[in-house]
Design a protein around this motif. Sequence first.
Motif, PDB file in Angstrom:
ATOM      1  N   ASP A 206     -21.951 -30.772  -3.415  1.00 23.29           N
ATOM      2  CA  ASP A 206     -23.282 -31.141  -3.890  1.00 23.29           C
ATOM      3  C   ASP A 206     -24.263 -31.059  -2.736  1.00 23.29           C
ATOM      4  O   ASP A 206     -24.037 -31.641  -1.676  1.00 23.29           O
TER       5      ASP A 206
ATOM      6  N   GLU B 288     -28.294 -31.540  -1.600  1.00 17.24           N
ATOM      7  CA  GLU B 288     -29.609 -32.083  -1.926  1.00 17.24           C
ATOM      8  C   GLU B 288     -30.568 -31.698  -0.815  1.00 17.24           C
ATOM      9  O   GLU B 288     -30.277 -31.893   0.362  1.00 17.24           O
TER      10      GLU B 288
ATOM     11  N   ARG C 164     -34.521 -32.281   0.498  1.00 24.03           N
ATOM     12  CA  ARG C 164     -35.657 -33.187   0.320  1.00 24.03           C
ATOM     13  C   ARG C 164     -36.781 -32.829   1.282  1.00 24.03           C
ATOM     14  O   ARG C 164     -36.528 -32.477   2.432  1.00 24.03           O
TER      15      ARG C 164
ATOM     16  N   THR D 247     -37.392 -33.436  -4.338  1.00 23.47           N
ATOM     17  CA  THR D 247     -35.950 -33.300  -4.173  1.00 23.47           C
ATOM     18  C   THR D 247     -35.451 -32.146  -5.033  1.00 23.47           C
ATOM     19  O   THR D 247     -35.828 -32.025  -6.196  1.00 23.47           O
ATOM     20  N   TRP D 248     -34.616 -31.290  -4.461  1.00 24.98           N
ATOM     21  CA  TRP D 248     -33.953 -30.203  -5.173  1.00 24.98           C
ATOM     22  C   TRP D 248     -32.451 -30.423  -5.051  1.00 24.98           C
ATOM     23  O   TRP D 248     -31.956 -30.794  -3.976  1.00 24.98           O
ATOM     24  N   ASN D 249     -31.702 -30.192  -6.124  1.00 20.64           N
ATOM     25  CA  ASN D 249     -30.244 -30.362  -6.119  1.00 20.64           C
ATOM     26  C   ASN D 249     -29.576 -29.092  -6.622  1.00 20.64           C
ATOM     27  O   ASN D 249     -30.093 -28.427  -7.518  1.00 20.64           O
ATOM     28  N   ASP D 250     -28.423 -28.799  -6.034  1.00 19.44           N
ATOM     29  CA  ASP D 250     -27.624 -27.675  -6.499  1.00 19.44           C
ATOM     30  C   ASP D 250     -26.185 -27.895  -6.042  1.00 19.44           C
ATOM     31  O   ASP D 250     -25.902 -28.783  -5.232  1.00 19.44           O
TER      32      ASP D 250
ATOM     33  N   GLU E  90     -28.741 -32.827   2.603  1.00 20.39           N
ATOM     34  CA  GLU E  90     -27.582 -33.716   2.516  1.00 20.39           C
ATOM     35  C   GLU E  90     -26.517 -33.012   1.686  1.00 20.39           C
ATOM     36  O   GLU E  90     -26.794 -32.548   0.574  1.00 20.39           O
TER      37      GLU E  90
END
Length: 194
Positions: A132, A134, A136, A141-144, A166
């Motif tokens: 995961d 993240e 920022r 915030t972008w997540n993938d 992160e």
Amino acid sequence: IDMTTTDNNVSPEVADINVSYIESRNYLSGIPFTMRGSKAIGTDLSSALVYKYELSTTTNSSGQVILDDIEWDSYLFTLGGGRVVSEACSGNPLSLAPDTSEILHLQSVAATANNLRIVVKDSSDLPIVGADVELRSGGFTWNDTTGWCGQVYFGGLTSASDYEIEVSALDYSTQTISSTTVSGITVQEVIMVP
């Protein structure tokens, strides 16, 4: 998996097994790219480096290029046609050792002015699939999740030096990288430790 050892005091073991497949692919034909080795042989009249190996070519109808008799070096692939590398298995740059063959799989997306490709590996230089990630910056915030090459891509970013990354993955300590600078095509490697 067939595991054997010649040392009777050691039992062979498997730490991880990943099985994945690609359901379908859209091969892109006619994509221009440049492949440049790292070995410089001098400079030109404007003091720009002249590289020993630099090839500009285009993918065939199957989205491939087959090259023979390439000497050992580290080769960087740059896409043209308004595209950028979003994922690269066996790596970009690709390190080619003597007397070996390599298959380099590149995935591409439409280029944006500022983008970030995050490469997540373990200490043995193996990609970590399913980590995961993240990203920022400035309250956004972008997540993938890393794909089969252990990479994620974020496009459409602003040029800034305040991005924080992160990365977390099962059986690894969470890694945080502060003050990451994104400017143009940016690649950030993250090494995960158990």
